[in-house]
Design a protein around this motif. Structure first.
Motif, PDB file in Angstrom:
ATOM      1  N   GLY A 109      34.284  -2.788  -7.679  1.00 47.22           N
ATOM      2  CA  GLY A 109      33.585  -1.682  -7.033  1.00 47.22           C
ATOM      3  C   GLY A 109      33.150  -0.655  -8.051  1.00 47.22           C
ATOM      4  N   ILE A 110      32.500   0.385  -7.559  1.00 43.51           N
ATOM      5  CA  ILE A 110      31.932   1.418  -8.424  1.00 43.51           C
ATOM      6  C   ILE A 110      32.439   2.783  -8.001  1.00 43.51           C
ATOM      7  CG2 ILE A 110      29.791   2.594  -9.096  1.00 43.51           C
ATOM      8  CD1 ILE A 110      28.358  -0.120  -8.701  1.00 43.51           C
ATOM      9  N   LEU A 123      21.905  -0.090  -5.848  1.00 37.40           N
ATOM     10  CA  LEU A 123      22.573  -1.371  -5.616  1.00 37.40           C
ATOM     11  C   LEU A 123      21.615  -2.488  -5.211  1.00 37.40           C
ATOM     12  CD1 LEU A 123      26.012  -0.432  -4.019  1.00 37.40           C
ATOM     13  CD2 LEU A 123      25.383  -0.699  -6.414  1.00 37.40           C
ATOM     14  N   TRP A 128      23.221  -5.928  -6.132  1.00 36.14           N
ATOM     15  CA  TRP A 128      24.673  -5.737  -6.045  1.00 36.14           C
ATOM     16  C   TRP A 128      25.143  -5.263  -4.681  1.00 36.14           C
ATOM     17  CZ3 TRP A 128      25.339  -2.504 -11.198  1.00 36.14           C
ATOM     18  CH2 TRP A 128      25.116  -3.346 -12.295  1.00 36.14           C
ATOM     19  N   CYS A 132      29.233  -5.554  -4.425  1.00 33.28           N
ATOM     20  CA  CYS A 132      30.067  -4.393  -4.726  1.00 33.28           C
ATOM     21  C   CYS A 132      30.974  -4.086  -3.527  1.00 33.28           C
ATOM     22  CB  CYS A 132      29.175  -3.195  -5.044  1.00 33.28           C
ATOM     23  SG  CYS A 132      30.050  -1.666  -5.400  1.00 33.28           S
TER      24      CYS A 132
END
Length: 224
Positions: A109-110, A123, A128, A132
């Protein structure tokens, strides 16, 4: 070092996963051009990107005092949003590294200090959005890095204990937040740094020159 991949990995965004400096440069040069100023060079702005919007506006307009500069932040964010994802890209090796984590069953994850609405727009541009597992921006919670709260909430949303997570970032705030959250940390040396920054003094668990190194389980730090 570890014999296996972490249970989960959290990443900073700008300067860690994403080389967003070209987008930032387009934004500040649009603002400078509107005021009759010559464009900046990428090398002049790039080291400041991980320090955030205020640091970039300070570098682009050093003649402003802090109070006036603060009033320019909304314009910078609006201008940057128009340039979002048009010039930057994932750093070389990031896609291969993420694919390796996914193949190993390691969710990622971010956690970024970038406003969540901007990070969320990136994203799908990067492909992503389905990959993510969690996204937390600098305005998602009452505190942001170097406070550990965003990392702790991200781990909770992923269903993983913080001590089983590793955080990867290119700024001292990232490593400070990871340590306070009880997470192992990776210093992304490929990212953005000022000349006076000393990443060896940040006390990260490992320092990595190239994201491709993280395709090897042995390159990751053991859990905290």
């Amino acid at each position: 070092m570890s014999a296996s991949f972490p249970a989960a990995v959290l990443f900073d965004l700008d300067g860690t996963l994403l080389d967003s400096a070209p987008d930032m440069l387009a934004a500040v040069n649009a603002m400078r051009g509107a005021r009759g100023k010559a464009p900046m060079l990428l090398a002049e702005l790039r080291p400041h990107v991980s320090k955030g919007a205020r640091a970039m506006v300070r570098q682009a307009f050093p003649e402003l005092d802090d109070a006036e500069r603060e009033t320019w932040i909304p314009e910078f964010l609006e201008t940057y949003e128009r340039e979002l994802g048009l010039h930057g890209r994932a750093f070389d090796g990031i896609e291969e590294m993420l694919a390796t984590l996914e193949q190993a069953g390691c969710p990622w994850g971010i956690v970024t200090n970038k406003p969540e609405y901007l990070a969320a727009q990136l994203l799908p541009k990067l492909g992503w959005q389905e990959r993510c597992a969690v996204l937390i921006g600098g305005d998602s919670l009452p505190a942001r890095k170097p406070d550990p709260l965003p990392l702790l909430v991200a781990a909770e949303r992923m269903g993983v204990e913080p001590v089983a997570c590793t955080y990867v970032g290119d700024d001292e705030r990232d490593i400070t937040a990871a340590r306070a959250a009880g997470m192992a940390s990776v210093v992304a040396l490929w990212g953005y740094r000022l000349s006076e920054d000393d990443p060896f003094a940040w006390q990260g668990d490992v320092l990595i020159e190239d994201p491709r190194e993280l395709r090897l389980a042995a390159s990751w730090p053991a859990p905290s």
